[in-house]
Design an enzyme around this catalytic site. Sequence first.
Site, PDB file in Angstrom:
ATOM      1  N   SER B 145      -8.584 -34.944 -42.236  1.00  0.00           N
ATOM      2  CA  SER B 145      -9.071 -35.505 -43.009  1.00  0.00           C
ATOM      3  C   SER B 145      -8.617 -35.441 -44.527  1.00  0.00           C
ATOM      4  N   ARG B 311     -27.415 -53.831  -8.013  1.00  0.00           N
ATOM      5  CA  ARG B 311     -28.068 -52.628  -7.400  1.00  0.00           C
ATOM      6  C   ARG B 311     -29.495 -53.058  -7.296  1.00  0.00           C
ATOM      7  N   GLN B 331     -35.037 -51.331 -17.950  1.00  0.00           N
ATOM      8  CA  GLN B 331     -33.338 -51.783 -17.974  1.00  0.00           C
ATOM      9  C   GLN B 331     -33.057 -52.711 -19.066  1.00  0.00           C
ATOM     10  N   THR B 446     -11.958 -44.317 -32.547  1.00  0.00           N
ATOM     11  CA  THR B 446     -12.579 -43.166 -33.377  1.00  0.00           C
ATOM     12  C   THR B 446     -11.483 -42.659 -34.268  1.00  0.00           C
ATOM     13  N   GLU B 448      -7.967 -43.039 -33.837  1.00  0.00           N
ATOM     14  CA  GLU B 448      -7.225 -44.062 -34.485  1.00  0.00           C
ATOM     15  C   GLU B 448      -7.528 -44.751 -35.691  1.00  0.00           C
TER      16      GLU B 448
HETATM   17  C1  LIG Z   1     -22.982 -35.088  -9.629  1.00  0.00           C
HETATM   18  C2  LIG Z   1     -24.047 -35.614  -9.010  1.00  0.00           C
HETATM   19  C3  LIG Z   1     -24.575 -34.653  -8.059  1.00  0.00           C
HETATM   20  C4  LIG Z   1     -25.501 -34.987  -7.019  1.00  0.00           C
HETATM   21  N1  LIG Z   1     -25.818 -34.245  -5.926  1.00  0.00           N
HETATM   22  C5  LIG Z   1     -26.654 -34.807  -4.788  1.00  0.00           C
HETATM   23  C6  LIG Z   1     -26.972 -34.209  -3.918  1.00  0.00           C
HETATM   24  O1  LIG Z   1     -26.511 -32.880  -3.948  1.00  0.00           O
HETATM   25  N2  LIG Z   1     -27.849 -34.470  -3.034  1.00  0.00           N
HETATM   26  C7  LIG Z   1     -28.418 -35.635  -3.086  1.00  0.00           C
HETATM   27  O2  LIG Z   1     -29.067 -36.155  -1.926  1.00  0.00           O
HETATM   28  N3  LIG Z   1     -28.081 -36.537  -4.083  1.00  0.00           N
HETATM   29  C8  LIG Z   1     -27.195 -36.215  -5.136  1.00  0.00           C
HETATM   30  N4  LIG Z   1     -26.999 -36.861  -6.030  1.00  0.00           N
HETATM   31  C9  LIG Z   1     -27.439 -38.323  -6.293  1.00  0.00           C
HETATM   32  C10 LIG Z   1     -28.516 -38.389  -7.325  1.00  0.00           C
HETATM   33  O3  LIG Z   1     -29.924 -37.684  -7.091  1.00  0.00           O
HETATM   34  C11 LIG Z   1     -28.639 -39.901  -7.506  1.00  0.00           C
HETATM   35  O4  LIG Z   1     -27.826 -40.381  -7.992  1.00  0.00           O
HETATM   36  C12 LIG Z   1     -29.886 -40.058  -8.461  1.00  0.00           C
HETATM   37  O5  LIG Z   1     -31.178 -39.925  -7.910  1.00  0.00           O
HETATM   38  C13 LIG Z   1     -29.725 -41.527  -9.217  1.00  0.00           C
HETATM   39  O6  LIG Z   1     -30.271 -42.447  -8.457  1.00  0.00           O
HETATM   40  P1  LIG Z   1     -29.310 -43.608  -8.393  1.00  0.00           P
HETATM   41  O7  LIG Z   1     -28.015 -43.184  -8.304  1.00  0.00           O
HETATM   42  O8  LIG Z   1     -29.831 -44.120  -7.074  1.00  0.00           O
HETATM   43  O9  LIG Z   1     -29.997 -44.416  -9.539  1.00  0.00           O
HETATM   44  P2  LIG Z   1     -30.581 -46.022  -9.465  1.00  0.00           P
HETATM   45  O10 LIG Z   1     -31.900 -45.990  -9.011  1.00  0.00           O
HETATM   46  O11 LIG Z   1     -29.622 -46.868  -8.545  1.00  0.00           O
HETATM   47  O12 LIG Z   1     -30.556 -46.199 -10.916  1.00  0.00           O
HETATM   48  C14 LIG Z   1     -29.909 -47.433 -11.708  1.00  0.00           C
HETATM   49  C15 LIG Z   1     -30.495 -47.990 -12.732  1.00  0.00           C
HETATM   50  O13 LIG Z   1     -31.745 -48.277 -12.249  1.00  0.00           O
HETATM   51  C16 LIG Z   1     -32.932 -47.995 -12.790  1.00  0.00           C
HETATM   52  N5  LIG Z   1     -34.236 -47.950 -12.011  1.00  0.00           N
HETATM   53  C17 LIG Z   1     -34.078 -47.645 -10.950  1.00  0.00           C
HETATM   54  N6  LIG Z   1     -35.415 -47.798 -10.371  1.00  0.00           N
HETATM   55  C18 LIG Z   1     -36.303 -48.349 -11.506  1.00  0.00           C
HETATM   56  C19 LIG Z   1     -37.798 -48.658 -11.283  1.00  0.00           C
HETATM   57  N7  LIG Z   1     -38.295 -48.534 -10.345  1.00  0.00           N
HETATM   58  N8  LIG Z   1     -38.081 -49.094 -12.486  1.00  0.00           N
HETATM   59  C20 LIG Z   1     -37.154 -49.101 -13.896  1.00  0.00           C
HETATM   60  N9  LIG Z   1     -35.876 -48.716 -13.547  1.00  0.00           N
HETATM   61  C21 LIG Z   1     -35.530 -48.415 -12.477  1.00  0.00           C
HETATM   62  C22 LIG Z   1     -32.564 -46.622 -13.232  1.00  0.00           C
HETATM   63  O14 LIG Z   1     -33.462 -46.355 -14.580  1.00  0.00           O
HETATM   64  C23 LIG Z   1     -31.235 -46.938 -13.640  1.00  0.00           C
HETATM   65  O15 LIG Z   1     -30.955 -47.092 -14.943  1.00  0.00           O
HETATM   66  C24 LIG Z   1     -25.914 -36.538  -6.993  1.00  0.00           C
HETATM   67  C25 LIG Z   1     -25.424 -37.355  -8.164  1.00  0.00           C
HETATM   68  C26 LIG Z   1     -24.452 -36.760  -9.150  1.00  0.00           C
HETATM   69  C27 LIG Z   1     -24.089 -37.830 -10.122  1.00  0.00           C
HETATM   70  C1  LIG Z   2      -6.875 -38.697 -29.701  1.00  0.00           C
HETATM   71  C2  LIG Z   2      -6.489 -38.312 -31.267  1.00  0.00           C
HETATM   72  C3  LIG Z   2      -5.089 -39.077 -31.646  1.00  0.00           C
HETATM   73  C4  LIG Z   2      -4.899 -39.043 -32.968  1.00  0.00           C
HETATM   74  N1  LIG Z   2      -3.509 -39.410 -33.407  1.00  0.00           N
HETATM   75  C5  LIG Z   2      -2.844 -39.154 -34.357  1.00  0.00           C
HETATM   76  C6  LIG Z   2      -1.800 -39.543 -35.069  1.00  0.00           C
HETATM   77  O1  LIG Z   2      -1.284 -40.344 -34.130  1.00  0.00           O
HETATM   78  N2  LIG Z   2      -1.118 -39.237 -36.084  1.00  0.00           N
HETATM   79  C7  LIG Z   2      -1.756 -38.417 -36.843  1.00  0.00           C
HETATM   80  O2  LIG Z   2      -1.278 -37.883 -37.991  1.00  0.00           O
HETATM   81  N3  LIG Z   2      -3.042 -37.747 -36.537  1.00  0.00           N
HETATM   82  C8  LIG Z   2      -3.880 -38.092 -35.671  1.00  0.00           C
HETATM   83  N4  LIG Z   2      -4.962 -37.750 -35.104  1.00  0.00           N
HETATM   84  C9  LIG Z   2      -5.357 -36.921 -35.873  1.00  0.00           C
HETATM   85  C10 LIG Z   2      -6.673 -37.399 -36.467  1.00  0.00           C
HETATM   86  O3  LIG Z   2      -6.346 -38.186 -37.658  1.00  0.00           O
HETATM   87  C11 LIG Z   2      -7.666 -36.421 -37.086  1.00  0.00           C
HETATM   88  O4  LIG Z   2      -8.193 -35.618 -36.212  1.00  0.00           O
HETATM   89  C12 LIG Z   2      -8.986 -37.019 -37.769  1.00  0.00           C
HETATM   90  O5  LIG Z   2      -8.248 -37.338 -39.026  1.00  0.00           O
HETATM   91  C13 LIG Z   2     -10.128 -36.109 -38.207  1.00  0.00           C
HETATM   92  O6  LIG Z   2      -9.562 -35.061 -38.875  1.00  0.00           O
HETATM   93  P1  LIG Z   2     -10.016 -33.591 -38.802  1.00  0.00           P
HETATM   94  O7  LIG Z   2      -9.698 -33.213 -37.160  1.00  0.00           O
HETATM   95  O8  LIG Z   2      -9.140 -32.739 -39.599  1.00  0.00           O
HETATM   96  O9  LIG Z   2     -11.529 -33.356 -38.978  1.00  0.00           O
HETATM   97  P2  LIG Z   2     -12.135 -32.478 -39.991  1.00  0.00           P
HETATM   98  O10 LIG Z   2     -11.914 -32.959 -41.439  1.00  0.00           O
HETATM   99  O11 LIG Z   2     -11.866 -31.224 -39.664  1.00  0.00           O
HETATM  100  O12 LIG Z   2     -13.371 -32.545 -39.390  1.00  0.00           O
HETATM  101  C14 LIG Z   2     -14.454 -31.418 -39.061  1.00  0.00           C
HETATM  102  C15 LIG Z   2     -15.881 -31.836 -39.612  1.00  0.00           C
HETATM  103  O13 LIG Z   2     -16.175 -31.495 -41.017  1.00  0.00           O
HETATM  104  C16 LIG Z   2     -16.651 -32.611 -41.683  1.00  0.00           C
HETATM  105  N5  LIG Z   2     -16.107 -32.869 -42.700  1.00  0.00           N
HETATM  106  C17 LIG Z   2     -14.679 -32.762 -43.453  1.00  0.00           C
HETATM  107  N6  LIG Z   2     -14.606 -33.016 -44.526  1.00  0.00           N
HETATM  108  C18 LIG Z   2     -16.053 -33.200 -45.191  1.00  0.00           C
HETATM  109  C19 LIG Z   2     -16.522 -33.684 -46.552  1.00  0.00           C
HETATM  110  N7  LIG Z   2     -15.706 -33.663 -47.600  1.00  0.00           N
HETATM  111  N8  LIG Z   2     -17.745 -33.719 -46.391  1.00  0.00           N
HETATM  112  C20 LIG Z   2     -18.617 -33.742 -45.546  1.00  0.00           C
HETATM  113  N9  LIG Z   2     -18.167 -33.291 -44.288  1.00  0.00           N
HETATM  114  C21 LIG Z   2     -16.681 -33.215 -44.112  1.00  0.00           C
HETATM  115  C22 LIG Z   2     -16.278 -33.674 -40.787  1.00  0.00           C
HETATM  116  O14 LIG Z   2     -17.239 -34.933 -40.702  1.00  0.00           O
HETATM  117  C23 LIG Z   2     -16.257 -33.203 -39.271  1.00  0.00           C
HETATM  118  O15 LIG Z   2     -17.937 -33.128 -39.067  1.00  0.00           O
HETATM  119  C24 LIG Z   2      -5.346 -37.816 -33.933  1.00  0.00           C
HETATM  120  C25 LIG Z   2      -6.510 -37.338 -33.426  1.00  0.00           C
HETATM  121  C26 LIG Z   2      -6.904 -37.571 -32.016  1.00  0.00           C
HETATM  122  C27 LIG Z   2      -8.251 -36.939 -31.589  1.00  0.00           C
END
Ligand SMILES: Cc1cc2nc3c(=O)[nH]c(=O)nc-3n(C[C@H](O)[C@H](O)[C@H](O)COP(=O)(O)OP(=O)(O)OC[C@H]3O[C@@H](n4cnc5c(N)ncnc54)[C@H](O)[C@@H]3O)c2cc1C
Ligand SMILES: Cc1cc2nc3c(=O)[nH]c(=O)nc-3n(C[C@H](O)[C@H](O)[C@H](O)COP(=O)(O)OP(=O)(O)OC[C@H]3O[C@@H](n4cnc5c(N)ncnc54)[C@H](O)[C@@H]3O)c2cc1C
Lengths: 730, 730
Positions: B145, B311, B331, B446, B448
Amino acid sequence: MEVVVDHLADERNKAQFDVDAMKIVWAGSQHDFNVTDRMSRLVASDPAFSKDGRTMLGRKELVKNTLRKAAHAWKRIIELRLSEEEANKLRNFVDEPAFTDLHWGMFIPAIKGQGTDEQQQKWLPLAFKMQIIGCYAQTELGHGSNVQGLETTATFDPLTDEFIIHSPTLTSSKWWPGGLGKVSTHAVVYARLLTDGQEHGVHGFIVQLRSLDDHSPLPGITVGDIGMKFGNGAYNTMDNGVLQFDHVRIPRNQMLMRVSQITREGKVTQSDVPRQLVYGTMVYVRQTIVADASCALSRAVCIATRYSAVRRQFGSQNGGPETQVIDYKTQQSRLFPLLATAYAYRFVGEWLKWLYTDVTQRLQANDFSTLPEAHACTAGLKSLTTSTTALFPDMASGAVTDSTFPLFAIQSEDGIEECRKLCGGHGYLCSSGLPELFAVYVPACTYEGDNVVLLLQILVDISVMKLTHPGNFNSIPLASSISMFLLQSNPKSFPGLLGVARFLMKTVSQLGSGKNPVGTTSYMGRIEHLMQCQCDVQRAEDWVKPSVILEAFEARACRMSVACARNISKLPSQEEGFTELSSDLAEAAVAHCQLIVVSKFIEKLQQDIPGKGVKEQLQLLCGIYALFLVHKYQGDFLSTGSITPKQASLVNDQLRSLYAQLRPNAISLVDAFNYTDHYLGSVLGRYDGNVYPNLYNEAWKDPLNDSVVPDGYHEYIYPMLKQQLRNARL
Amino acid sequence: MEVVVDHLADERNKAQFDVDAMKIVWAGSQHDFNVTDRMSRLVASDPAFSKDGRTMLGRKELVKNTLRKAAHAWKRIIELRLSEEEANKLRNFVDEPAFTDLHWGMFIPAIKGQGTDEQQQKWLPLAFKMQIIGCYAQTELGHGSNVQGLETTATFDPLTDEFIIHSPTLTSSKWWPGGLGKVSTHAVVYARLLTDGQEHGVHGFIVQLRSLDDHSPLPGITVGDIGMKFGNGAYNTMDNGVLQFDHVRIPRNQMLMRVSQITREGKVTQSDVPRQLVYGTMVYVRQTIVADASCALSRAVCIATRYSAVRRQFGSQNGGPETQVIDYKTQQSRLFPLLATAYAYRFVGEWLKWLYTDVTQRLQANDFSTLPEAHACTAGLKSLTTSTTALFPDMASGAVTDSTFPLFAIQSEDGIEECRKLCGGHGYLCSSGLPELFAVYVPACTYEGDNVVLLLQILVDISVMKLTHPGNFNSIPLASSISMFLLQSNPKSFPGLLGVARFLMKTVSQLGSGKNPVGTTSYMGRIEHLMQCQCDVQRAEDWVKPSVILEAFEARACRMSVACARNISKLPSQEEGFTELSSDLAEAAVAHCQLIVVSKFIEKLQQDIPGKGVKEQLQLLCGIYALFLVHKYQGDFLSTGSITPKQASLVNDQLRSLYAQLRPNAISLVDAFNYTDHYLGSVLGRYDGNVYPNLYNEAWKDPLNDSVVPDGYHEYIYPMLKQQLRNARL
Ligand SMILES: Cc1cc2nc3c(=O)[nH]c(=O)nc-3n(C[C@H](O)[C@H](O)[C@H](O)COP(=O)(O)OP(=O)(O)OC[C@H]3O[C@@H](n4cnc5c(N)ncnc54)[C@H](O)[C@@H]3O)c2cc1C
Ligand SMILES: Cc1cc2nc3c(=O)[nH]c(=O)nc-3n(C[C@H](O)[C@H](O)[C@H](O)COP(=O)(O)OP(=O)(O)OC[C@H]3O[C@@H](n4cnc5c(N)ncnc54)[C@H](O)[C@@H]3O)c2cc1C
Ligand SMILES: [Ca+2]
């Protein structure tokens, strides 16, 4: 000899407290510190556990590498004869999601909780020695949170004395279970029990999936991995799986029958096993969630804090060094509340752990009758009947869904993202460790949290709901633990919050009836005072008093609950009220839960805490945590009249002063977590602060740097530069 | 013949408005719709642009694949003789971060903006034909920055009439530039100009990096990729690079000399080129940020909305289908505000685009003198002097950092994460498209965005700051565009907000002086009214009136600014005030910016909008957007007395009613985005809603499923199961 320079030495010298003493506080006890310290160093110093390059591995290599580490960990556990506690810690510090998490964390607890003594005697020794590897197969493609909607069937065949496990539809495919895709030999499979054309709800069954000789899937079983998940490395080390059954037969005695049994003739009966013991299983798994949340958040905070002290940007005077970004007020106002939150979660987790260990021990000692009284004042175990009736109807109707638990987790997850942003551009590199921490934490806590709740739900459905004497089942611990997870996230996000909300509504409605609320809702007993009391903060410093803070949180929580109760009573029916006002109710529940965390932090400060300056630092952190919440949720505090606009603005003044006081201690406060560089896995968060050369060196390890001229140059770049694309075949 | 079933047909039939007409509104015009529609289909129907499997590719294959797509895109652009507008759209729909983004988006604009006519004539034709490929190399390991802190040097050598470009320290290594790591042949490199022992600030230099014959780095140049970044696929298709110079010589005429020149003798002078033209360059790049933000958010919302209708979970009555999760109030209260936000951003972006196009045209036509008046009422171009002095000191001191712009982006980023959570477990799978959308968007917008600001900063530093008549430089467009990006995110997060805050403080302080604020701050002219007016909402429905909403936002913004100004005046110095109160100031700036977005949405609704029911839907969305903000920020509205607690609670009532009205139109409102399945890249967001079979089929494509028994079984799993680990070498 390599000279190690500590680039953060100045920061460490500034600390106004005894860091070693704080390490004990963070760890929980001297014993906990010792074990944790030893296990983390054991892992960190073993090259077999190196994390190098894992974000660059392809999926196959990644999983293979995880299999290797899991085997190595198990080998070390055996060689060193580690205790269960030590083994758990060691696995934790290996810090890669693996099938063993589900084996130890879900498969074994499910058998312990739902298996009969004979079943436990048969299966647990095999599992303990890892002669079989198990997973927890509940979720299906079509059903996750709604367990009662699962479609997999288990049909009893009295002719052969077997169950036929079958997946009747595509959506009935098991989907998500960790360890299922490629590794597990066995699973606890949840399926609808059918016998004689009759349905008997969802039950657990132990099913062998793969041959113990050559690992090939058994006949009738289709199993595989469900594919890539969010993030680099991260949770892709886990083989979350898909599973279909084509009329797979298992013996009758592989249904988990602690609570429900099925006879040789196919008759389903209920056992009279004491429910308290079932309850013990819940306890085991639930604690890990709190630990995970404070742990993941504190890792991110540690990285961001150290890097904020290393990173300098702007503000150079006369060619001197630039300002450390940690000295910018805006940086402090984003970072320090997260640091305080990490500590707050730690203490609430500790309290929960104590609560459960104690309760479980008493339950197991059959010290059941005196229990409610014993805990009345500290943990509110008395109001068991209220809570049973308030919570369990939701469980049955599905209103307390999986989403109840992870509120806590989500807050940590957002905190991790915020830490990444606080590191500027470099936080976006995998070598910062933050992307992986974020991506891996989303499921490691959010969804495993869900699993736990699902496990609870099963247990509750099949046992507690059928209790003849609901008054005997002590469910306040359950209620308060659920509350614990419902912290300060977006209040609208969680339908599950409604479970807590219902409990609160019930409490409010019974206030007149002579029943005094106890435990975490005991403040409601002072409703008359809380409805009309006025916060008497006049100057910013007044906000330092714990009693003032506590009363403000109590007034807010109480008034929000009462307002909800009033609004519900205006609607035609209570059910309609709950549906219509669900967002408001969720916000009231959040207010209640935040009060709990704040009050547990304050309670912690009332203990003796040894070590120079340690208590003072904790007081600072407590103040920051609480006042940050007051500011963030000032809409609640103001709309309920719990504080005035003037007092809200004094909160900001006080926060600024607390940040300034915290500043010199920031680095030492994260040092107190005692995390190794291996565990942090972050160039930005290195203990020695030597960020830049290491960031630079990491870059060159990317496979893309194997050759100076990239693959594809001749086919794609050269013809483009030379205007020869027209004839190219792309 | 394959029969395509539309699983969402019922939803589509419910819509109460003309979706095709809404598509035109969303696209901006019939013309925009036509181009967008044609280009998106062109890409979607071309197998060479398939996105299949990209989250599973190793880094090398991933980058190679991107090179292939970029070459193919360029080939198609030439073959079809696409216009610049069409080519940009086509590249956008290819939807993979690539070196071409930087080439067209930063390298060319930098030369256009900072190069002399001769330099432009030399370099632009090469770049336009891609005979050279360029990147934008500003950021270093140690400085992002703070551009003025860059360490790379460009020392003029009068003996040879050359610059010596050099990296004197490790932290001076260029770090991050996209396209640098493996592809670019050239770069615009920013370095401190040194001549005759004197420093002349940071300037841009065109430097060739790689041989045009064989792509090998030129002598003295060390260049490579910086390694893995957040996410699967995602931004890892980009070769962000590291670059070190070891005394690399370039001819004098490769310093970009539009504004500053260096003579043959090494004397540095300033040109008198009209600054307005420099300003045109800024315009070009800046618009893309707004477009990106509304685009990324709308994609996530489209996925989450469709899946929420597909769903079903819980709520089955008598064996009927379960409830669609989109019907749960919780939801809706999370999803619908995001849908409304996507539309709000779209319109504010459209306004910005119009504003800039118009301003640029007038500037280029030298219609400069009359400009301020012409825009006074609509865009506030009049108060140029105030804004110049209010904004630019910050630029110089670094207080307006990169972080100013991306507030808008961050909000979208959080919105994407929320959409992922709304999809439950399945949102965590890469095949949902949401993880990649999140990970890729973090930088795509963010950072760019940061780059753009950095580019601006350079321009401002080297040109505007040195203006002899600052009054002549019209910077209000800059001020309002900065405001545009400062929307509703965590107000504490952005030091850059302070730039806007300073502008506001200046405006407040001049209120008595007879100068009437115009444009986006014109409401401050009604300060007397706004400081004491009272919101007269009495029933929930009163919140539907745009005038009521607008006044509440104006009162809140005005009162917060005034309160800050008062508090600052109490402190010893203004600078101290800004430092101490930076968090409050940032919150005041956010309030101001939210007012702008709300008012632009309301203005949009005052236009003629053809199509049955279209305007009604937009009114709904506008109400949801505004009232959601009132609820979320009720702390501000209440503490300033802009609304009462009672009115805050009526906001909730009104929101509930608006959600219910929106519900039947939800699917059609996301259909109006007109996104192809290719562009969405999400199984959950498929147009036809046929989620489950496709989720299932995707799973099997993971390389882990190539074999039934996984790699590593024999080495690691088998010995574990057989208790033979003791002797294994792991
Ligand atoms: C990395 C990972 C590891 C997992 N590991 C296991 C595992 O080892 N074994 C296993 O059995 N499962 C596993 N799961 C499954 C996990 O338990 C389910 O994904 C989880 O219970 C969420 O259920 P769902 O995906 O059906 O969500 P959904 O119920 O489909 O939710 C979708 C949306 O609907 C909303 N919603 C649902 N019901 C209601 C309601 N009654 N009222 C209001 N809003 C509602 C929810 O808040 C959400 O916003 C894993 C999942 C992940 C991501
Ligand atoms: C995916 C990606 C693509 C990019 N592409 C390009 C590119 O093509 N060319 C190029 O030149 N650069 C590129 N960048 C670099 C990018 O522009 C810098 O990462 C960006 O400007 C943030 O600067 P920094 O990392 O030095 O953050 P820092 O300044 O180190 O920020 C660290 C923390 O300090 C805080 N902080 C810093 N200064 C102050 C202040 N004066 N007061 C209060 N808080 C402060 C910030 O808010 C932040 O929380 C890229 C970065 C990413 C992640
Ligand atoms: Ca987030």
